[in-house]
Design a protein around this motif. Structure first.
Motif, mmCIF file in Angstrom:
data_model
loop_
_atom_site.group_PDB
_atom_site.id
_atom_site.type_symbol
_atom_site.label_atom_id
_atom_site.label_comp_id
_atom_site.label_asym_id
_atom_site.label_seq_id
_atom_site.Cartn_x
_atom_site.Cartn_y
_atom_site.Cartn_z
ATOM 1 N N ARG A 65 0.820 -1.211 0.000
ATOM 2 C CA ARG A 65 0.000 0.000 0.000
ATOM 3 C C ARG A 65 0.856 1.264 0.000
ATOM 4 N NH1 ARG A 65 -5.274 -0.190 0.851
ATOM 5 N NH2 ARG A 65 -5.311 1.725 2.047
ATOM 6 N N PHE B 2 -1.330 4.541 -1.197
ATOM 7 C CA PHE B 2 -2.554 4.607 -0.415
ATOM 8 C C PHE B 2 -2.279 4.958 1.039
ATOM 9 C CE2 PHE B 2 -3.291 1.478 -3.822
ATOM 10 C CZ PHE B 2 -4.143 2.269 -4.571
ATOM 11 N N PRO C 131 -1.728 8.388 -5.120
ATOM 12 C CA PRO C 131 -1.796 7.247 -6.054
ATOM 13 C C PRO C 131 -2.013 7.673 -7.498
ATOM 14 C CG PRO C 131 -3.361 6.963 -4.241
ATOM 15 C CD PRO C 131 -2.678 8.262 -4.016
ATOM 16 N N TYR C 132 -2.810 8.745 -7.717
ATOM 17 C CA TYR C 132 -3.142 9.103 -9.096
ATOM 18 C C TYR C 132 -1.985 9.777 -9.809
ATOM 19 C CZ TYR C 132 -4.492 13.351 -6.518
ATOM 20 O OH TYR C 132 -4.515 14.430 -5.677
ATOM 21 N N VAL D 90 1.619 3.334 -11.449
ATOM 22 C CA VAL D 90 1.480 2.022 -10.825
ATOM 23 C C VAL D 90 0.013 1.653 -10.858
ATOM 24 C CG1 VAL D 90 1.582 0.836 -8.605
ATOM 25 C CG2 VAL D 90 3.417 2.381 -9.259
ATOM 26 N N ASN D 91 -0.321 0.392 -11.124
ATOM 27 C CA ASN D 91 -1.714 -0.043 -11.009
ATOM 28 C C ASN D 91 -1.816 -1.237 -10.086
ATOM 29 O OD1 ASN D 91 -2.192 1.127 -14.242
ATOM 30 N ND2 ASN D 91 -3.439 1.765 -12.518
ATOM 31 N N THR D 92 -2.948 -1.296 -9.393
ATOM 32 C CA THR D 92 -3.126 -2.306 -8.354
ATOM 33 C C THR D 92 -4.249 -3.251 -8.724
ATOM 34 O OG1 THR D 92 -2.479 -0.647 -6.733
ATOM 35 C CG2 THR D 92 -3.543 -2.633 -5.883
ATOM 36 N N PHE E 152 -6.729 -5.230 -6.692
ATOM 37 C CA PHE E 152 -7.139 -5.261 -5.295
ATOM 38 C C PHE E 152 -7.625 -6.646 -4.884
ATOM 39 C CE2 PHE E 152 -7.247 -0.873 -6.471
ATOM 40 C CZ PHE E 152 -6.847 -0.211 -5.328
ATOM 41 N N ASP F 181 -10.232 -7.478 -3.204
ATOM 42 C CA ASP F 181 -11.659 -7.695 -3.489
ATOM 43 C C ASP F 181 -11.994 -7.276 -4.926
ATOM 44 O OD1 ASP F 181 -11.463 -4.988 -3.318
ATOM 45 O OD2 ASP F 181 -13.043 -4.703 -1.840
ATOM 46 N N ALA G 255 -12.372 -4.778 -6.555
ATOM 47 C CA ALA G 255 -12.779 -3.366 -6.653
ATOM 48 C C ALA G 255 -13.237 -2.980 -8.056
ATOM 49 C CB ALA G 255 -11.642 -2.441 -6.190
ATOM 50 N N GLY H 296 -9.266 3.970 -16.688
ATOM 51 C CA GLY H 296 -7.994 4.678 -16.521
ATOM 52 C C GLY H 296 -7.647 5.510 -17.748
#
Lengths: 266, 339
Positions: B54, B59, B79-80, B84-86, B88, B90, B92, B106
């Motif tokens: 994180r 984050f 983050p924006y 980097v992309n995550t 998640f 769950d 999301a 994006g």
């Protein structure tokens, strides 16, 4: 899961259920039927059916102006409450659990307290500030409890929105504001709408708070109340009650449908 | 003299993080992740691996320390503003958008023209075999499908780095295995650096180029899967990765992997290059192809576990006296704990 069936117990439960439903709904049905009674004095059983009181009621200037006031108050109070209630929910959602509970409690008081208390409080508050009772005080008073409905609806939805959705939007390059507009707000729309419909219905048939804050304005429920007290216009009252039920029940049904589909979405 | 090694994709320096009332999560993390690596942060829950992820994603902010992505210091960037992309845990996925719009989000935010972003989003969905259902909403998908959409959504932006937070945790075992292969294939094909968080050591060993083992907010060891398994830096790593027996000899901890141990009758005489320990069998567990036999030593302190092919283990019963035998070179003395 199926339990072994006991016919006697089944019968008892059905009988009890029907008795309770009858107790709740029978008075409504009777009023609705009376609206079609041709006679000017209510006697059971109804002897002749007619729509003459619908025409007479519609022609009554007092009823028409009361209906207009009610619609205007409910509309304005709902709009104001939507803005305030949604903002309150968004603001409070970021707080710690304890502050959030305290805030929710304070905000929900106008609806939790007996209407008489809210009405009296509003009345003395406006008197203290020398604000004359009129259409505006009525709208302000209605906004207080309408706002609670919107707030509760939006809050419930916000709590079920996983924080990862907001993070995912930022992860892909959206500023917090952009993420709010494209992700959070569209996901809240359903619960805001259902809150608006319920708030409108609540305001439309409100009597107690209105009594204390309306001044010389007459809303539809206030007109009914006055008419019943004086024992006049009884056939018209039945027609008006019929109309009020129709106007309030539709938004309630629509609101519940919306809330159900909004909760299915996630 | 010029440094020929390329700039690492990620460089973490002295990261610490604690949450209110002194709950310290990270106690000084230093790490370099190379370009194009499949790098895994492995550890039990609460060891700090997810917090590290994180922090890289932006984050959370570290209390102290720096984060570099390539040449740039991004320690305090939101983050924006990180490339980097995550993916998640769950997933999301945005429930009010179709899969195609989810994947294109994006690019839309960054102002890529509509025709191009739709084409790229479709290509990304095609890569995870979901192009046929591009117009569905996420609620109409199975868990495994959602997970692949989340991957496509991260890949399509061509980030320098993809962060994956236990992405396979919610899947059943069979689907998990399939997705492990799939993830590895896509990582190789795209050449994007993957930073992968998991608590599953088997998953980490099978997928990673290198692994960092976390324990209580510090990194115990960084290395290739073989490094960690064959030359663990501590008893913690030895126990966490694979199963192991640890013997104590002259104040040193000796690691013994159960597959190196075999069992013989009590009258067995060890060969010169062999070591042995007499004991009684405490437990026999049949695992299908192999059987796990646990031995109690004479002083009941040191125990040895052997994993032997089941067809060689038919005779062994609990409370039988046996000798555990292993080749001398299989015993690995663990380094002394520093500090």
């Amino acid at each position: 899961m199926k339990h072994a069936r006991n016919p006697a117990a089944d019968m008892t439960i059905w009988a009890a259920a029907i008795a309770v439903l009858g107790f709740l709904l029978l008075p409504l049905v009777i009023v609705l039927l009376y609206a079609f009674d041709a006679s000017s004095v209510q006697v059971w059983p109804i002897r002749a059916l007619s729509l003459r009181w619908f025409a007479a009621t519609w022609a009554d200037e007092e009823v028409r102006s009361a209906l207009l006031v009610s619609l205007e108050v409910a509309g304005l109070a709902t709009l104001l409450a939507t803005v305030l209630g949604t903002l309150a929910a968004l603001g409070m959602n970021g707080l710690s659990t304890r502050s959030m509970q305290a805030g929710s409690f304070l905000l929900t008081l106008p609806i939790a307290l007996p209407g008489v208390l809210t009405g009296i409080a509003m009345n003395s508050f406006f008197s203290l500030l020398d604000i004359p009772f009129n259409f505006i005080t009525l709208v302000i008073a209605h906004t207080t409890f309408c706002m609670v409905i919107i707030f509760n609806n939006v809050m419930a939805r916000l709590r079920r929105l996983p924080p990862s959705l907001r993070e995912a939007a930022q992860d892909m390059g959206a500023t917090p504001w952009h993420g709010f507009i494209t992700i959070t707000l569209p996901l809240l729309a359903g619960s805001v709408m259902s809150g608006m419909l319920l708030a409108f219905a609540l305001s439309f048939d409100e009597v107690i708070v209105s009594t204390f804050t309306a001044g010389s304005e007459t809303t539809l429920p206030l007109w009914i109340f006055g008419a019943i007290r004086l024992g006049q216009h009884m056939p018209e009252v039945n027609v008006v009650v019929f109309a009020v039920i129709a106007i309030t029940i539709l938004p309630i049904i629509a609101g519940q449908k919306l809330a159900a589909s909004a909760s299915r979405e996630h | 003299m010029t440094d020929l090694s390329p700039t690492p994709a990620v460089r973490l320096h002295g990261l610490t993080k604690s949450y209110g009332r002194g709950a310290t999560v990270l106690r000084g993390i230093d790490l370099e992740i190379a370009q194009g690596e499949f790098f895994t942060l492995l550890g039990p829950s609460g060891s700090g691996k997810t917090t590290t992820l994180r922090l890289i994603g932006g984050f959370e902010l570290p209390d102290t320390g720096q984060i570099h992505l390539g040449e740039a210091d991004v320690t305090t960037l939101p983050p924006y503003r990180r490339n980097v992309n995550t993916m998640f845990q769950d997933y999301a996925l945005f429930p009010h958008m179709t899969l195609l719009d989810n994947v294109a989000y994006g690019m839309k935010v960054r102002g890529v023209a509509r025709a191009e972003r739709m084409e790229r989003a479709r290509a990304a969905l095609d890569m995870v075999h979901l192009a046929a259902v591009a117009d569905r909403k996420p609620t109409q998908l199975s868990g495994g499908q959602r997970q692949r959409v989340a991957l496509a959504r991260a890949l399509v932006n061509k980030p320098a780095l993809i962060l994956l937070d236990e992405p396979l945790g919610a899947l059943d075992l069979k689907l998990r295995r399939e997705m492990q292969v799939e993830l590895k294939r896509i990582q190789k094909q795209t050449g994007i650096t993957f930073v992968y968080v998991t608590h599953d050591q088997e998953e980490a060993l099978s997928m990673s180029d290198r692994i960092a083992v976390f324990s209580e907010g510090v990194i115990e060891q960084v290395g290739t899967p073989a490094d960690l398994y064959e030359r663990p830096a501590s008893a913690f790593v030895a126990r966490f990765i694979g199963s192991s027996s640890i013997l104590h000899e002259n104040g040193r901890d000796i690691l013994l992997r159960p597959e190196d141990v075999r069992l013989e009758a009590p009258d067995y005489t060890p060969a010169p290059h062999e070591r042995s320990m007499a004991g009684t069998i405490a437990e026999v567990s049949y695992l299908g192809p192999v059987t796990r036999v646990t031995l109690c030593g004479p002083d009941e302190q040191d125990g040895v576990t052997a994993i032997v092919p089941s067809r060689h283990a038919r005779g062994w019963r609990e409370r039988m006296a046996v000798v555990a035998v292993w080749p001398e070179e299989a015993a690995y003395p663990l380094p002394h704990r520093q500090g």
